[in-house]
Design a protein around this motif. Structure first.
Motif, PDB file in Angstrom:
ATOM      1  N   HIS A  52       0.831  -1.210   0.000  1.00 55.54           N
ATOM      2  CA  HIS A  52       0.000   0.000   0.000  1.00 55.54           C
ATOM      3  C   HIS A  52       0.865   1.260   0.000  1.00 55.54           C
ATOM      4  O   HIS A  52       1.335   1.721   1.033  1.00 55.54           O
ATOM      5  CB  HIS A  52      -0.921   0.015   1.223  1.00 55.54           C
ATOM      6  CG  HIS A  52      -1.967   1.097   1.183  1.00 55.54           C
ATOM      7  ND1 HIS A  52      -3.272   0.872   1.548  1.00 55.54           N
ATOM      8  CD2 HIS A  52      -1.900   2.398   0.816  1.00 55.54           C
ATOM      9  CE1 HIS A  52      -3.968   2.000   1.411  1.00 55.54           C
ATOM     10  NE2 HIS A  52      -3.151   2.946   0.980  1.00 55.54           N
ATOM     11  N   HIS A  54       1.555   5.045  -2.682  1.00 57.43           N
ATOM     12  CA  HIS A  54       0.925   5.892  -3.692  1.00 57.43           C
ATOM     13  C   HIS A  54       1.973   6.526  -4.600  1.00 57.43           C
ATOM     14  O   HIS A  54       3.173   6.383  -4.367  1.00 57.43           O
ATOM     15  CB  HIS A  54       0.044   6.946  -3.023  1.00 57.43           C
ATOM     16  CG  HIS A  54      -1.123   6.356  -2.301  1.00 57.43           C
ATOM     17  ND1 HIS A  54      -2.191   5.783  -2.942  1.00 57.43           N
ATOM     18  CD2 HIS A  54      -1.368   6.196  -0.965  1.00 57.43           C
ATOM     19  CE1 HIS A  54      -3.058   5.320  -2.046  1.00 57.43           C
ATOM     20  NE2 HIS A  54      -2.579   5.551  -0.839  1.00 57.43           N
ATOM     21  N   GLU A 140      -7.036   3.162  -4.672  1.00 56.75           N
ATOM     22  CA  GLU A 140      -7.694   2.731  -3.461  1.00 56.75           C
ATOM     23  C   GLU A 140      -9.147   3.149  -3.537  1.00 56.75           C
ATOM     24  O   GLU A 140      -9.448   4.347  -3.558  1.00 56.75           O
ATOM     25  CB  GLU A 140      -6.922   3.390  -2.296  1.00 56.75           C
ATOM     26  CG  GLU A 140      -7.497   3.405  -0.961  1.00 56.75           C
ATOM     27  CD  GLU A 140      -6.496   4.089   0.014  1.00 56.75           C
ATOM     28  OE1 GLU A 140      -5.372   4.482  -0.385  1.00 56.75           O
ATOM     29  OE2 GLU A 140      -6.853   4.238   1.189  1.00 56.75           O
ATOM     30  N   HIS A 243      -5.864  -0.572   6.137  1.00 51.76           N
ATOM     31  CA  HIS A 243      -5.924  -0.030   7.508  1.00 51.76           C
ATOM     32  C   HIS A 243      -6.768  -0.902   8.445  1.00 51.76           C
ATOM     33  O   HIS A 243      -7.543  -0.380   9.259  1.00 51.76           O
ATOM     34  CB  HIS A 243      -6.492   1.400   7.512  1.00 51.76           C
ATOM     35  CG  HIS A 243      -6.090   2.262   6.357  1.00 51.76           C
ATOM     36  ND1 HIS A 243      -4.799   2.304   5.864  1.00 51.76           N
ATOM     37  CD2 HIS A 243      -6.802   3.123   5.575  1.00 51.76           C
ATOM     38  CE1 HIS A 243      -4.751   3.161   4.852  1.00 51.76           C
ATOM     39  NE2 HIS A 243      -5.945   3.649   4.659  1.00 51.76           N
ATOM     40  N   ASP A 298       1.683   3.458   3.137  1.00 52.96           N
ATOM     41  CA  ASP A 298       0.752   4.574   2.881  1.00 52.96           C
ATOM     42  C   ASP A 298       1.256   5.878   3.492  1.00 52.96           C
ATOM     43  O   ASP A 298       0.474   6.698   3.937  1.00 52.96           O
ATOM     44  CB  ASP A 298      -0.630   4.225   3.464  1.00 52.96           C
ATOM     45  CG  ASP A 298      -1.746   5.139   2.946  1.00 52.96           C
ATOM     46  OD1 ASP A 298      -1.573   5.727   1.875  1.00 52.96           O
ATOM     47  OD2 ASP A 298      -2.776   5.256   3.631  1.00 52.96           O
TER      48      ASP A 298
HETATM   49 ZN   LIG Z   1      -3.664   4.952   0.914  1.00 54.40          ZN
END
Ligand SMILES: [Zn+2]
Length: 354
Positions: A52, A54, A140, A243, A298
Motif C-alpha cells: 500500500h 501511492h 484505493e 488499515h 501509505d
Molecule cells: Zn492509501
C-alpha cells in the motif's frame, strides 16, 4: 533586596500559565525518559513487499531515489495505488516503466458515468484497458460515508455504497482479470465519537471528524456492514481492506470477517500509531491471522518511516515516540515471530496477489 526578587518571581509565575495549563493538547509530544532498549532497524529482517503506497514521486529522478531507498531498507517491491484511469494512468505507467519489476501499478475506477445507464459498461471497459496496459489491481477504492470514490480523484459517486448492485459488474470483471481491489472503508472509530476530553484519538488529529449530520452520511457500523455484504456476495473477487478495515479499535470485527471470507485480506498501512499502543494484543492477532495480513505503509518514501515500521513489527522495544506517524502516545514493538514476519512482509502477497 533578596526578598524583593523572590516576591517578583512569585508574582511572575503566578500571573503566567505554566505546566499543564500552558501546553495545548496538539503540541504535546512527550519524549521518553526511560533508559531502556532502543533498537534501530535499518533494514527489514526479511524481504518486503509494500502492498500500500501511492504515486508520491513527481519526477523520474524521485522514482530512482525511491528505488535506492527501497534497496537500502529491504523493500523488494512497492504497490502503487495510483487511483487513476485514462490518460493520467497512462502517463504514470510511462514514469515507472524503467522499474517494472520494482513497482506494481494499480489503477482507479472510472465512475464518471454514475447516474447514467452506461455507468457499469464504461467503468468495466476502462478497467480492461488499464489491465492491458499493466494494471495489476484496483485502488484505493474508498467510501468514507457519502459514496464511493477513488483516492486522488475528485469525482464521487454520491450515495453509491460498496454493496450496491451497480458495483457487481466491476467486482465481476476484477475477478475475471485477477485484479484485487484495495478498499478503504470508513475512518478510524474515534472520529465518530464526541470530540471531547474522553476522545482517545483526538490528540492525534483534532480537526478530523466525521459529521454524521450531513445528509446521507453513513455510520461506521453501516459502512463496515456494507463492505461485509460486498465481500460475501462476490466470493470470486479478491478484496484487500486497508488499515485493518478501520477497525483497529476492535480487531474482533476484522477477525470475524477473515474467518468468514477466504477472499478477504487486510493491509496494515497507516495504522502503526493506533496499533503500537496495544502490542501484546497485536502480537496475538498477527499470529492468529498471519496468512491474511499484508504489510503496507501509505506514508511517503522516507527511510525513517520504513525503519519505524520495522521497529514496531520486529522488536520488543517499549514506550518510544514515532514522529513519523504523528501519534501523541508512545508506541511499543510487537516482537513478531520470524514465521509471521515472513508471511506478512512478502509470502502472503506472492501467494495471493501473484
Ligand atoms: Zn492509501
Amino acid at each position: 533586596m533578596k526578598h524583593f526578587y523572590f516576591l517578583a518571581a512569585a508574582l511572575l509565575v503566578g500571573s503566567m500559565a505554566y505546566g499543564q495549563d500552558a501546553i495545548l493538547l496538539k503540541d504535546y509530544t512527550p519524549k521518553s525518559i526511560y533508559n531502556i532498549q532502543q533498537t534501530r532497524v535499518e533494514k527489514a529482517k526479511y524481504p518486503v513487499i509494500d502492498a500500500h503506497s501511492h504515486d508520491y514521486p513527481t519526477t523520474r529522478e524521485e522514482v530512482a531515489q525511491w528505488v535506492k531507498t527501497m534497496d537500502s531498507k529491504g523493500i523488494e517491491k512497492t504497490v502503487v495505488l495510483t487511483g487513476y484511469t485514462g490518460a493520467s494512468f497512462d502517463s504514470i505507467v510511462e514514469v515507472y516503466a524503467p522499474y517494472k519489476d520494482r513497482f506494481d501499478l494499480w489503477c482507479g475506477l472510472d465512475l464518471s458515468d454514475y447516474g447514467k445507464p452506461t455507468f457499469a459498461e464504461k467503468a468495466v471497459k476502462e478497467l480492461r484497458r488499464c489491465h492491458k496496459l499493466g494494471a495489476k489491481g484496483v485502488g484505493e477504492v474508498t467510501d468514507k460515508g457519502l459514496g464511493v470514490y477513488v483516492a486522488f480523484q475528485t469525482y464521487m459517486a454520491k450515495g453509491l455504497h460498496l454493496n450496491d448492485p451497480l458495483m457487481t459488474p466491476i467486482y465481476d470483471v476484477c475477478a475475471e482479470l485477477n485484479m484485487p481491489l484495495n478498499i478503504h472503508v470508513a475512518e478510524p472509530y474515534w472520529m465518530y465519537l464526541p470530540a471531547d476530553k474522553n476522545n482517545d484519538g483526538m490528540m492525534n488529529a483534532g480537526n478530523w471528524k466525521i459529521d454524521l449530520t450531513i445528509p446521507g452520511m453513513q455510520t461506521h457500523e453501516q459502512l463496515v456492514a456494507q463492505f461485509d455484504d460486498a465481500v460475501a456476495k462476490h466470493p470470486k473477487t479478491l478484496f484487500v481492506a486497508c488499515h485493518f478495515i478501520n477497525c483497529s479499535y476492535d480487531l474482533s470485527i476484522v477477525g470475524k470477517m477473515l474467518d468468514k471470507y477466504p477472499n478477504l485480506y487486510v493491509d496494515i498501512s497507516a495504522r502503526f500509531g493506533e496499533t503500537g499502543s496495544i502490542p501484546r494484543h497485536m502480537k496475538k492477532f498477527y499470529t492468529r491471522y498471519a496468512d491474511r495480513i499484508l504489510y503496507g505503509t501509505d506514508n511517503g518514501m522516507s527511510p525513517e518511516m520504513y525503519e519505524m515500521t520495522f521497529r514496531i513489527l520486529e522488536t520488543d522495544d517499549e514506550h518510544f515516540y514515532a514522529p513519523e506517524f504523528h501519534y501523541h502516545w508512545n508506541l511499543s514493538g510487537f516482537d513478531l515471530p520470524d514465521e509471521v514476519l515472513r508471511k506478512v512482509y512478502r509470502e502472503n502477497f506472492l501467494r495471493v496477489i501473484k
